[in-house]
Design a protein around this motif. Structure first.
Motif, PDB file in Angstrom:
ATOM      1  N   ASP B  81      88.063 -47.143  18.605  1.00 39.91           N
ATOM      2  CA  ASP B  81      87.585 -48.459  19.042  1.00 39.91           C
ATOM      3  C   ASP B  81      88.548 -48.987  20.096  1.00 39.91           C
ATOM      4  O   ASP B  81      89.716 -48.611  20.125  1.00 39.91           O
ATOM      5  CB  ASP B  81      87.554 -49.434  17.850  1.00 39.91           C
ATOM      6  CG  ASP B  81      86.197 -49.442  17.156  1.00 39.91           C
ATOM      7  OD1 ASP B  81      85.194 -49.217  17.835  1.00 39.91           O
ATOM      8  OD2 ASP B  81      86.164 -49.666  15.940  1.00 39.91           O
ATOM      9  N   ASP B  94      84.357 -49.658  12.569  1.00 33.90           N
ATOM     10  CA  ASP B  94      83.454 -48.510  12.466  1.00 33.90           C
ATOM     11  C   ASP B  94      83.262 -48.058  11.034  1.00 33.90           C
ATOM     12  O   ASP B  94      82.209 -47.582  10.652  1.00 33.90           O
ATOM     13  CB  ASP B  94      84.041 -47.307  13.212  1.00 33.90           C
ATOM     14  CG  ASP B  94      83.610 -47.304  14.654  1.00 33.90           C
ATOM     15  OD1 ASP B  94      82.533 -47.836  14.919  1.00 33.90           O
ATOM     16  OD2 ASP B  94      84.346 -46.778  15.485  1.00 33.90           O
ATOM     17  N   VAL B 145      85.010 -44.474  22.040  1.00 37.86           N
ATOM     18  CA  VAL B 145      84.584 -45.859  22.217  1.00 37.86           C
ATOM     19  C   VAL B 145      83.303 -45.819  23.030  1.00 37.86           C
ATOM     20  O   VAL B 145      82.998 -44.832  23.685  1.00 37.86           O
ATOM     21  CB  VAL B 145      85.627 -46.708  22.974  1.00 37.86           C
ATOM     22  CG1 VAL B 145      86.921 -46.750  22.234  1.00 37.86           C
ATOM     23  CG2 VAL B 145      85.842 -46.223  24.376  1.00 37.86           C
TER      24      VAL B 145
END
Lengths: 131, 319
Positions: B81, B94, B145
């Protein structure tokens, strides 16, 4: 370069996730802290395992169900059992001051903030963390 | 540190966790642990998942874990992320979509923040893959990401790259711009029950007709329908996993696995040289104040960056 890493957690049937989401976002946007949020309806054991997997410095437990007096000692035990005895535990939620004092006094939590505490003060506390 | 490497080799969860955190924090001497495990790496099949934010990468990963576990293989996942470019802070969530595997010892999921790295990955991913590999995971999934443009570093680390497209996002053009077409081994059209899915399929297909596939592998397009129909969703993802396996077999049969592995090794030696050579020089320049002096000189236009760089090179490089 060591970065402070925190897991923000909820447990049980607590549906009040507005504050924890605000907390997570504010921490991300105003400080250099790395926040992980594990979502609603998770067991204490799942959160403890996740904290160990991430090797976080702290777990922040948000609780609005009134069950804080039993949940914090249980969370502490779950963390210790999972191999996270060195992980700091703090709390946030609808928790009366005398309960907060008792929990910190007994060692079940390292700090507990009322739901009205400015987020800034929580961030300050995280950054000047104990230990 | 070497001890940590040894324990990671036995699959010790806490050692693995600690090692990955040390890699993320760039704790001094972590390299010692990596040195210890490096000879044992290269066993796992590394699968990368990339695509626009909100394309459904985490949800697909979660279901893919089920498909892989159904064949009795173990899985390691690294989900990346973004960190904030302004504060360095990050918010990672996530795992919310993957916690149902929390009790399964055959699954190890770990979230990572990019921490300023460009390219859609965290710097820790390269070594992180090694750690999950030596802990014995059969398949390693790296979820990047949400990519915008030019964030395709995953190709340097994965054997099989999945590119997730969704209808209605102008994806086909965006994907070409991002260089996603070149890195894809398998295309996934996710949320394929949405309007525009057939159109996206057709466009992706015709775009591929223009492409060249020197390796002989023409990326298949897998349609995956919404997870609101759990049964069909699971079935689609099972099919996806079959394609992933087909690709792996293809790489092996055509001796292409070595090529992928070579990309990773090249990236790694590049990074290692940078941290062994460039970073110490840079930190010395910063500490001594020379760096600031150079900046001031440039501001006054007394010199130019290339002259300064030549001077520094002359001072530190032994030719």
């Amino acid at each position: 370069m060591s970065q402070v890493k925190v897991l923000l957690a909820m447990t049980g049937l607590d549906p009040n996730n507005k504050r924890i989401r605000l907390l997570a976002r504010t921490i991300k946007e105003t400080s250099g802290i790395e926040v992980h949020y594990s979502g609603m309806y998770k067991s204490l054991e799942d959160n403890a395992a996740e904290a160990v997997r991430l090797q976080v410095d702290m777990v922040g437990l948000s609780i609005y169900t009134g069950l804080h007096l039993t949940v914090f000692p249980d969370m502490r035990r779950a963390l210790d059992a999972a191999g996270g005895a060195d992980i700091v535990l703090f709390g946030e939620g609808l928790i009366p001051a005398q309960d907060a004092e008792a929990l910190v006094g007994s060692g079940a939590a390292d700090a507990i903030f009322p739901s009205t505490a400015p987020i800034k003060s929580i961030i300050e506390w995280i950054l000047h963390r104990p230990g | 540190m070497e001890e940590l490497g040894k324990r990671a080799l036995t699959g010790d969860i806490r050692a693995v966790s600690r090692l990955i955190r040390n890699i993320e924090d760039q704790v001094p001497n972590t390299h010692e642990a990596i040195k210890h495990i490096f000879p044992f790496t290269g066993r796992a099949h590394v699968v990368g998942i990339t695509g626009a934010p909100g394309a459904g990468k985490s949800t697909l990963t979660d279901q893919l874990i089920c498909s892989i576990r159904a064949q009795n293989k173990t899985v390691g996942v690294m989900a990346v992320d973004p960190s904030s470019p302004f504060t360095g802070g990050a918010l990672l969530g996530d795992r919310i979509r993957m916690l149902r595997h929390a009790d399964d010892p055959g699954v190890f999921v770990r979230s990572l923040a990019t921490r300023g790295a460009m390219g859609g990955l965290s710097k820790a991913v390269g070594d992180g893959i090694h750690v999950l590999d030596v802990m014995g995971k059969d398949v390693i999934i790296v979820e990047t990401v949400g990519v915008g443009q030019q964030e395709v570093d995953i190709i340097n680390h994965a054997h099989t790259v999945l590119v997730v497209l969704v209808p209605g996002m102008g994806d086909e053009v965006q994907a070409i711009k991002a260089g996603l077409m070149e890195v894809a081994d398998i295309f996934i059209i996710n949320k394929a029950d949405r309007e525009g899915a057939r159109k996206l399929y057709k466009e992706t297909l015709s775009m591929m007709d223009m492409g060249k596939f020197p390796s002989g592998w023409r990326p298949p397009i897998v349609m995956v329908e919404s997870n609101l129909e759990p049964h069909t969703f699971a079935k689609s993802v099972d099919e996806l996993y079959e394609k992933i396996n087909e690709h792996y077999v293809f790489l092996k049969e055509h001796n292409l696995l070595q090529e992928r592995a070579q990309l990773k090794v090249q990236t790694e030696i590049n990074d290692a040289l940078r941290s062994a050579i460039l970073e110490p020089v840079l930190s010395r320049l910063v500490e001594s104040g020379e760096f600031d002096q150079m900046v001031q000189k440039l501001m006054k236009k007394e010199t130019d960056p290339y002259t300064l760089a030549d001077e520094v090179a002359a001072k530190y490089l032994i030719k």
